[in-house]
Design an enzyme around this catalytic site. Structure first.
Site, PDB file in Angstrom:
ATOM      1  N   SER A   1       0.832  -1.201   0.000  1.00 14.33           N
ATOM      2  CA  SER A   1       0.000   0.000   0.000  1.00 14.33           C
ATOM      3  C   SER A   1       0.872   1.259   0.000  1.00 14.33           C
ATOM      4  CB  SER A   1      -0.968  -0.041   1.180  1.00 14.33           C
ATOM      5  OG  SER A   1      -1.998   0.896   1.028  1.00 14.33           O
TER       6      SER A   1
ATOM      7  N   ASP B   1      -6.003  -3.647  -2.270  1.00 11.29           N
ATOM      8  CA  ASP B   1      -4.961  -3.260  -1.322  1.00 11.29           C
ATOM      9  C   ASP B   1      -4.286  -4.477  -0.674  1.00 11.29           C
ATOM     10  OD1 ASP B   1      -3.806  -2.334   1.350  1.00 11.29           O
ATOM     11  OD2 ASP B   1      -4.438  -0.425   0.478  1.00 11.29           O
TER      12      ASP B   1
END
Length: 770
Positions: A82, A228
């Site tokens: 991320s 993610d």
């Protein structure tokens, strides 16, 4: 072995201390020294840097890298998830701590989490979408079923931002070939397993790793739908180890779980659920650390994953946490000569823009490829101008027909260096059904309530033709439809046939228009069926001109009568019209800068179907100016005027005033006349901080000073007759539109307390957008 032993003496062999033997040794030593000067010398241990995900908290990674560089600790590989994938990827392509800090300090995080340009740069047609209903609640349909996007944000802007930052690595396909080998972690949305990017496009790797579910749309890659990486592996310890590391430096910036008192909204619940997932897998990864690994855990108390406004504070906390471990990190540091060699090996080689020999458009929408091609200013035979290309792509994206527009440069055996622009059609369809509610009540019994829907269907023709329809019931009844057809590739010229039906209320006061409600004589219902054929030109992105012919039939009849009966009759209107609209407001409902101007002139003639000859025109303008920290203070200046020249004194020719921001203190549309003028100055202050999310709900405090009047005869128009009024209010820009709680008062002590949903400034005769 002792080279001076008796065995060697008995054979009379040369020994190292003899002149003939020392010379070759000296030459070998010199050669080894020269060779070592050309080869970077690192610490004997291979170090992997592991960067966790955590939104804005990931800015701490930059502070940590800054401290590591100051201590001259080398990094031989980097793995991130991320925000850690973003920072780690930029470090891997060769950015140093200074360049990373410049990125985080200059990044416009608000722009990263939206898809389009600033509203002021949208085409007029897309700006007009804001004015029917202020609600952002809408539905799309595909194959007869409701279809919604896979994320609030498709990632157009964030992808282009990453692409611009990673230009130097655009041709690298194996991440081991970067100055520092790199891995990014995403999550396979189908299986929940981690997906490790080790090759391909570094832009895709970063973008996929950052795809926070529901906010950023998933990325399709390698037959998978990726989101993610924090859902599967927020701290990629295993990945860093598998990159051949002897030791790991791990930076954990995980967001702590919320307390019960902090779980106070739907967003908070979603954030807490995401926290469960990321924290669980983070602890599993941290258990794999050994005594030789170093864990850096910055104190990020009080900092959330969206607190990008705290960049400096987050950076410092990451820096301080790393510096606090100086003694543990010292054995890993390089001496000055070795550090210089390490930095030299990380230098990014100079890259030259490729010379574009062909441009290819990959477009899976029903629109012409030429709509894209004509807007690309890149010339064949010249080096790629990336900055100009990104500006062109941003402009194309504002047309509203595509989900994502991206580009790549490929080598083709026939065409050479090919600029390929990929335009991906919206996966959820090209139509939109939007719901709206307009409500204004003065809490004394006066109200205006309307419930409606609008429907926009784009991409009906290969030039971008679209249908727009609207239906509304309530105090103002409205049904309308139009077909908008561009006539050229640049959408400069267009035709737009329209059909409308209006049914609205017009109040009537005694002839001297004394602002005394006890003198009201009643009200009419005015009904009008209108047909119009217009053509026009989009002169610029902010200006549109229309010319057309129209024909209306209608009637007015009394709804409320007090005293003498009110007249009723039918009417016919036919003639020519011209309109001009200019719009550069950055926001339609709570602007902070820009301006709006709309004017329409109608010439009614008997030979075109009108009952008699007369003229009618109206205009509205608005300008916004902001100042102060974060531009929280705004002055909004507004004016409206209209005249019916040589028109009969009948209600279909009246303009209206009254209500919040239209002479605050009296009921909505209470006063009517053939001539009208109104002016208002508003001061507005934003009370809440800006959010990087697209569903921000700012709160405002404001006050207005207003003046206006209506007249029967044109000769009587005078600013000296203005009635003055004003208001104070609190407002929230909610997903269903602006919500106001306001108090208004006129100079004649008329006052009202208002609750309003929608935009009170627009009354039932002013359809600004279409």
């Amino acid at each position: 072995m002792d080279l001076h032993g008796s065995h060697w003496d008995n054979h009379a062999t040369l020994t190292p201390d003899q002149p003939m033997y020392r010379k070759p040794l000296l030459l070998i030593a010199i050669a080894i020294g020269m060779l070592s000067a050309c080869i970077p010398v690192y610490a004997t241990e291979r170090i992997s840097l592991v960067l966790a995900g955590g939104g804005a908290r990931g800015i701490a990674h930059v502070g940590a890298i800054t401290a590591l560089e100051e201590m001259q600790v080398p990094i031989h590989a980097v793995a991130g998830t991320s925000m850690g994938a973003l920072v780690g990827g930029l470090y891997a392509i060769g950015m140093d701590s200074g360049q990373l800090r410049e990125v985080i300090e200059t990044m416009s995080w608000e722009d990263a989490f939206v898809d389009s340009l600033d509203r002021s740069e949208l085409p007029q047609r897309r700006k007009s979408d804001d004015y029917d209903y202020p609600s952002s609640v809408s539905l799309s349909f595909q194959d007869g079923r409701v279809s919604i996007p896979l994320g609030l944000v498709q990632g157009q802007q964030v992808r282009q931002i990453i692409k611009e930052l990673t230009t130097d690595a655009a041709k690298v396909r194996n991440f081991d070939d970067l100055p520092t080998p790199y891995r990014a972690v995403a999550t396979d949305l189908e299986t929940g397993d981690p997906y490790i990017f080790s090759r391909g496009s570094i832009v895709t790797a970063m973008r996929a790793s950052m795809s926070l579910p529901a906010l950023l749309a998933p990325v399709e890659h390698d037959g998978r739908l990726l989101v993610d990486g924090g859902l599967a592996m927020n701290i990629p310890v295993e990945v860093g180890r598998e990159m051949g590391a002897d030791r790991l430096i791990v930076i954990d910036i995980g967001t702590p779980l919320r307390s019960r008192d902090e779980i106070n909204s739907v967003l908070a619940v979603s954030d807490q659920m995401l926290g469960f997932l990321t924290r669980k897998n983070s602890l599993e990864q941290l258990e794999a650390l050994t005594a030789r690994d170093i864990l850096i855990n910055p104190d990020l108390t009080g900092i959330g994953m969206l607190d990008f406004a705290m960049t400096q504070e987050i950076f410092q906390r990451g820096y301080q946490a790393t510096m606090a471990l100086r003694e543990e990190l010292a054995p890993l540091a390089l001496a000055d000569p070795e550090w210089a060699s390490y930095l030299a090996a990380r230098e990014r080689p100079a890259t030259h823009a490729p010379v574009i020999e062909h441009i290819a458009i990959v477009n899976d929408s029903p629109l012409r490829d030429d709509l894209i091609r004509v807007r690309l200013r890149q010339r064949i035979g010249e080096p790629l101008d990336t900055e100009q290309l990104q500006e062109d792509i941003a402009e194309i994206y504002t047309l509203g027909h595509w989900q994502i527009i991206d580009f790549d440069v490929t080598q083709d055996p026939v065409h050479g260096q090919v600029l390929q622009v990929q335009a991906q059609a919206k996966s959820w369809g090209d139509d939109r059904l939007k719901f709206g509610l307009n409500l204004i009540s003065d809490l004394d019994g006066g109200s205006d309530i309307n419930l409606g829907v609008s429907y926009l269907w784009e991409g009906l023709t290969d030039l971008g033709g679209e249908f727009y329809g609207r239906a509304q019931v309530g105090d103002t009844i409205l049904f309308s439809g139009e077909f908008y057809q561009p006539l050229d590739l640049y959408s400069r010229f267009f035709v737009v046939p329209q059909l409308h039906y209006y049914d609205y209320n017009v109040s009537n006061l005694k002839p001297d228009f004394d602002f005394d409600e006890s003198g009201s004589l009643g009200s009419w219902r005015v009904r009008r069926f209108a047909a119009q054929m217009a053509g026009g030109a989009n002169l610029f992105d902010d200006t549109q001109l229309r010319l057309g012919l129209y024909y209306n039939v209608g009637e007015y009849e009394p709804e409320i009568e007090i005293g003498s009966p009110l007249p009723e009759d039918n009417f016919h209107e036919g003639g020519a019209m011209v309109s001009l609209r200019y719009d550069t407001l950055d926001k339609a409902y709570f602007p902070t800068r820009g301006g709006y101007f709309s004017a329409e002139y109608r010439l009614l003639r008997e030979d075109l179907g009108s009952d008699y000859n007369f003229e009618r025109w109206h205009a509205v303008g608005q300008g916004a100016f902001s100042w102060g920290k974060d531009k929280r203070n705004t002055l909004i200046l507004t004016g409206r005027t209209g005249q019916s020249i040589d028109a009969r004194d009948t209600p279909q020719n009246y303009f209206q005033l009254g209500g919040l921001f239209n002479l605050s203190g009296v009921s909505q549309d209470l006063f009517s006349g053939q001539q009208m003028a109104f002016a208002m100055a508003q001061y507005q202050r934003r009370l809440t901080a800006k959010s990087v999310l697209p569903f921000d709900m700012p709160t405002y405090f404001g006050a207005s000073l207003e003046g206006g009047q209506v007249w029967v005869d044109r000769d009587a128009v005078s600013s000296g007759d203005f009635v003055n009024a004003g208001s104070i209010y609190l407002a929230v820009n909610s997903p269903i539109g602006p919500v106001y709680l306001a108090y208004g008062r006129t100079e004649k002590s008329q006052d009202a307390l208002y609750i309003a949903l929608g935009w009170p400034f627009i009354n039932n005769q002013m359809l600004m957008g279409r």
